[in-house]
Design a protein around this motif. Structure first.
Motif, PDB file in Angstrom:
ATOM      1  N   HIS A 244       0.851  -1.184   0.000  1.00 56.49           N
ATOM      2  CA  HIS A 244       0.000   0.000   0.000  1.00 56.49           C
ATOM      3  C   HIS A 244       0.894   1.244   0.000  1.00 56.49           C
ATOM      4  CE1 HIS A 244      -3.896  -1.944   1.694  1.00 56.49           C
ATOM      5  NE2 HIS A 244      -3.170  -2.849   1.090  1.00 56.49           N
ATOM      6  N   GLU A 245       0.340   2.358  -0.448  1.00 54.10           N
ATOM      7  CA  GLU A 245       1.136   3.584  -0.524  1.00 54.10           C
ATOM      8  C   GLU A 245       1.586   4.060   0.849  1.00 54.10           C
ATOM      9  OE1 GLU A 245      -1.011   6.492  -2.769  1.00 54.10           O
ATOM     10  OE2 GLU A 245      -1.330   5.096  -4.431  1.00 54.10           O
ATOM     11  N   ASP A 246       0.733   3.913   1.880  1.00 59.21           N
ATOM     12  CA  ASP A 246       1.142   4.353   3.210  1.00 59.21           C
ATOM     13  C   ASP A 246       2.277   3.483   3.740  1.00 59.21           C
ATOM     14  OD1 ASP A 246      -0.561   2.191   3.391  1.00 59.21           O
ATOM     15  OD2 ASP A 246      -1.736   2.970   5.064  1.00 59.21           O
ATOM     16  N   GLU A 271       2.876  -4.412  -7.076  1.00 57.64           N
ATOM     17  CA  GLU A 271       1.695  -3.687  -7.550  1.00 57.64           C
ATOM     18  C   GLU A 271       1.825  -2.178  -7.334  1.00 57.64           C
ATOM     19  OE1 GLU A 271      -1.839  -5.426  -5.916  1.00 57.64           O
ATOM     20  OE2 GLU A 271      -1.383  -7.394  -6.744  1.00 57.64           O
ATOM     21  N   LEU A 272       3.019  -1.655  -7.542  1.00 57.32           N
ATOM     22  CA  LEU A 272       3.264  -0.228  -7.373  1.00 57.32           C
ATOM     23  C   LEU A 272       2.849   0.523  -8.637  1.00 57.32           C
ATOM     24  CD1 LEU A 272       6.808  -0.370  -5.707  1.00 57.32           C
ATOM     25  CD2 LEU A 272       4.562  -0.293  -4.594  1.00 57.32           C
ATOM     26  N   ASP A 273       2.041   1.569  -8.457  1.00 57.42           N
ATOM     27  CA  ASP A 273       1.574   2.356  -9.597  1.00 57.42           C
ATOM     28  C   ASP A 273       2.315   3.692  -9.640  1.00 57.42           C
ATOM     29  OD1 ASP A 273       0.496   3.777  -7.503  1.00 57.42           O
ATOM     30  OD2 ASP A 273      -1.588   3.229  -7.931  1.00 57.42           O
ATOM     31  N   ASP A 274       1.800   4.630 -10.440  1.00 60.67           N
ATOM     32  CA  ASP A 274       2.494   5.907 -10.603  1.00 60.67           C
ATOM     33  C   ASP A 274       2.587   6.699  -9.305  1.00 60.67           C
ATOM     34  OD1 ASP A 274       3.228   5.623 -13.218  1.00 60.67           O
ATOM     35  OD2 ASP A 274       1.452   6.621 -14.032  1.00 60.67           O
ATOM     36  N   GLN A 298       8.218  -5.654 -12.742  1.00 54.39           N
ATOM     37  CA  GLN A 298       6.904  -6.298 -12.607  1.00 54.39           C
ATOM     38  C   GLN A 298       5.934  -5.476 -11.765  1.00 54.39           C
ATOM     39  OE1 GLN A 298       7.158 -10.743 -12.106  1.00 54.39           O
ATOM     40  NE2 GLN A 298       9.308 -10.288 -11.722  1.00 54.39           N
ATOM     41  N   ASN A 299       5.930  -4.170 -11.998  1.00 58.08           N
ATOM     42  CA  ASN A 299       4.984  -3.298 -11.324  1.00 58.08           C
ATOM     43  C   ASN A 299       4.073  -2.618 -12.345  1.00 58.08           C
ATOM     44  OD1 ASN A 299       5.389  -3.309  -8.308  1.00 58.08           O
ATOM     45  ND2 ASN A 299       7.513  -2.957  -8.943  1.00 58.08           N
ATOM     46  N   LEU A 300       3.480  -1.494 -11.977  1.00 53.73           N
ATOM     47  CA  LEU A 300       2.492  -0.825 -12.830  1.00 53.73           C
ATOM     48  C   LEU A 300       2.931   0.598 -13.177  1.00 53.73           C
ATOM     49  CD1 LEU A 300      -0.663  -1.983 -10.810  1.00 53.73           C
ATOM     50  CD2 LEU A 300       0.262  -3.029 -12.884  1.00 53.73           C
ATOM     51  N   PHE A 301       4.233   0.836 -13.209  1.00 51.59           N
ATOM     52  CA  PHE A 301       4.731   2.167 -13.532  1.00 51.59           C
ATOM     53  C   PHE A 301       4.511   2.482 -15.006  1.00 51.59           C
ATOM     54  CE2 PHE A 301       7.874   1.016 -10.055  1.00 51.59           C
ATOM     55  CZ  PHE A 301       7.227   1.769  -9.088  1.00 51.59           C
ATOM     56  N   SER A 302       4.071   3.696 -15.278  1.00 53.59           N
ATOM     57  CA  SER A 302       3.968   4.176 -16.657  1.00 53.59           C
ATOM     58  C   SER A 302       5.181   5.041 -16.963  1.00 53.59           C
ATOM     59  CB  SER A 302       2.675   4.982 -16.836  1.00 53.59           C
ATOM     60  OG  SER A 302       2.808   6.250 -16.197  1.00 53.59           O
ATOM     61  N   SER A 303       5.219   5.593 -18.168  1.00 54.97           N
ATOM     62  CA  SER A 303       6.335   6.459 -18.542  1.00 54.97           C
ATOM     63  C   SER A 303       6.381   7.703 -17.656  1.00 54.97           C
ATOM     64  CB  SER A 303       6.217   6.864 -20.010  1.00 54.97           C
ATOM     65  OG  SER A 303       4.961   7.472 -20.259  1.00 54.97           O
ATOM     66  N   LEU A 304       5.225   8.108 -17.100  1.00 58.52           N
ATOM     67  CA  LEU A 304       5.154   9.311 -16.268  1.00 58.52           C
ATOM     68  C   LEU A 304       6.009   9.156 -15.011  1.00 58.52           C
ATOM     69  CD1 LEU A 304       3.705  12.070 -16.052  1.00 58.52           C
ATOM     70  CD2 LEU A 304       1.946  10.917 -14.681  1.00 58.52           C
TER      71      LEU A 304
END
Length: 412
Positions: A244-246, A271-274, A298-304
């Protein structure tokens, strides 16, 4: 209890951490069969299959009462390895090569005995505690797999006896040999994390891995309490652990202000996102961070978020970071400008891995990368394998780098 330097007050006090408005996390973790980045600690599972099966299937299930634990002769324990597990000197040497830490034959044999007992279906909580009390001081590497075991809390309570432990893995749902639809998913709970914090002797720890559970702020708080004495921790892994982010924010505070010797951080398949990527970028920008290798595959990072992380690293000339792994994310946009700027910057980065992403490469961007890599003689490798480039684009890329006399760009 000693204060945790650099960690927010709610970690030190044990209060619940603030909740983030992060997306709902899925209940089941998806494990990759591919091995990437930092490998977990070395135990029975890292032997070749025949040797592991021979050890676990040994008809001789020994107990600490059957031999003299005060015996320190290498020859004595080499004979015990042969007697108990059919291991030769070559097998013991193989074990030593796999291990990250040096161990005597005695430590090796006692570690094998304990892990063999852990795999026994007849082991009771009473026997576990008794065995841990006798063998704990001799064991340097330990892997606990909490797969629906009725006395998993007892396994965690036994940590108090492992006073010289250097490598620890606590994994859940690590055996996926069964049909995934029939697996009873077991996750690390806050109650169990508190038991870890209360019993773990972390003063000698060099490597720690918590694998296979969703980890929120309160759970992370307890895990960090357990690591408060791990001043020499060098490798920390949360792979397959859906952060989780926290929880990630707490981890960043803790590492930046406390674990000054940490060199390798594995956050793969979390499962880390932007939003999480922006948190990571802030961490890598902090001058007190001494991480030299970070695995974000193997996460969910985009180019941003990828671009933001690359930008932050390029502005931190004091960072010891040498390798960053972004493989198998969701990076589709053009990030070549940030890549070239980082490679051209006065940082220590030597390797960037972007395999398995859809990176856009134009003729001008290829030329920019080739020039940056050619100019940086200490840079070793930029990998973009399996990135969806057409055959013509690959040929074009190869031509640019042949012309630049560089072999540091990997496309195949």
């Amino acid at each position: 209890m000693e204060d945790l330097v650099g960690v927010p007050a709610f970690v030190r006090s044990g209060e619940n951490s603030p909740r983030c408005n992060s997306a709902h996390l899925i209940n089941e973790l998806i494990f990759s069969s591919a091995s990437t980045g930092v490998e977990g600690p070395t135990h029975l599972n890292t032997f070749s299959d025949p040797l592991r099966e021979k050890i676990l299937a040994s008809s001789v299930v020994s107990s600490p009462d059957s031999f003299d634990l005060t015996e320190d002769s290498e020859g004595f324990w080499v004979e015990k390895a042969e007697e108990l597990f059919g291991m030769t000197n070559d097998d013991l040497a193989h074990f030593g090569r796999l291990s990250r830490i040096p161990k005597s034959a005695k430590q090796t044999v006692l570690e094998l005995i304990f892990h063999q007992m852990l795999s026994s279906s007849s082991l009771t909580p009473e026997n576990l505690i008794s065995t841990a009390e006798q063998l704990g001081p001799y064991i340097r590497e330990l892997r606990l797999e909490l797969n629906g075991c009725s006395f998993s809390d007892c396994q965690l309570e036994a940590l108090r006896f492992f006073t010289e432990l250097q490598v620890l893995t606590i994994a859940t749902n690590s055996d996926l040999s069964e049909d995934p639809e029939t697996i009873e998913w077991v996750f690390l709970e806050q109650k169990s994390a508190k038991i870890i914090a209360e019993n773990l002797n972390s003063a000698n720890l060099r490597e720690v891995a918590f694998e296979g559970s969703p980890i929120d702020g309160p759970l992370m708080t307890e895990l960090l309490k357990g690591l408060q004495d791990a001043k020499d921790l060098e490798i920390l892994s949360f792979k397959h652990s859906s952060l989780h982010e926290d929880a990630l924010s707490l981890l960043v505070f803790f590492l930046g202000g406390y674990c000054r010797n940490l060199r390798v951080l594995d956050l793969s398949d979390c499962e880390l996102d932007d939003e999480a990527g922006f948190i990571v970028s802030e961490a890598l920008f902090r001058h007190e961070m001494q991480i030299s290798e970070i695995n974000l595959s193997q996460n969910l990072f985009s180019s941003l978020s990828c671009a933001k992380i690359l930008e932050r690293i390029s502005h931190n000339s004091s960072s010891p970071l040498k390798k960053i792994d972004f493989s198998s994310n969701m990076i589709e946009g053009a990030i070549v400008s940030q890549l070239a700027h980082l490679i051209n910057s006065e940082t220590r980065v030597e390797e960037i891995v972007l395999d398995g992403n859809e990176i856009k490469l134009s003729e001008s961007s290829l030329k920019k990368l080739a020039n940056a890599i050619s100019a940086n003689k200490s840079f070793k490798k930029l990998s973009m394998r399996f990135s969806g480039l057409s055959r013509d684009q690959k040929i074009e890329a190869e031509n640019f780098f042949v012309e630049a006399n560089e072999k540091k760009f990997v496309l195949i």
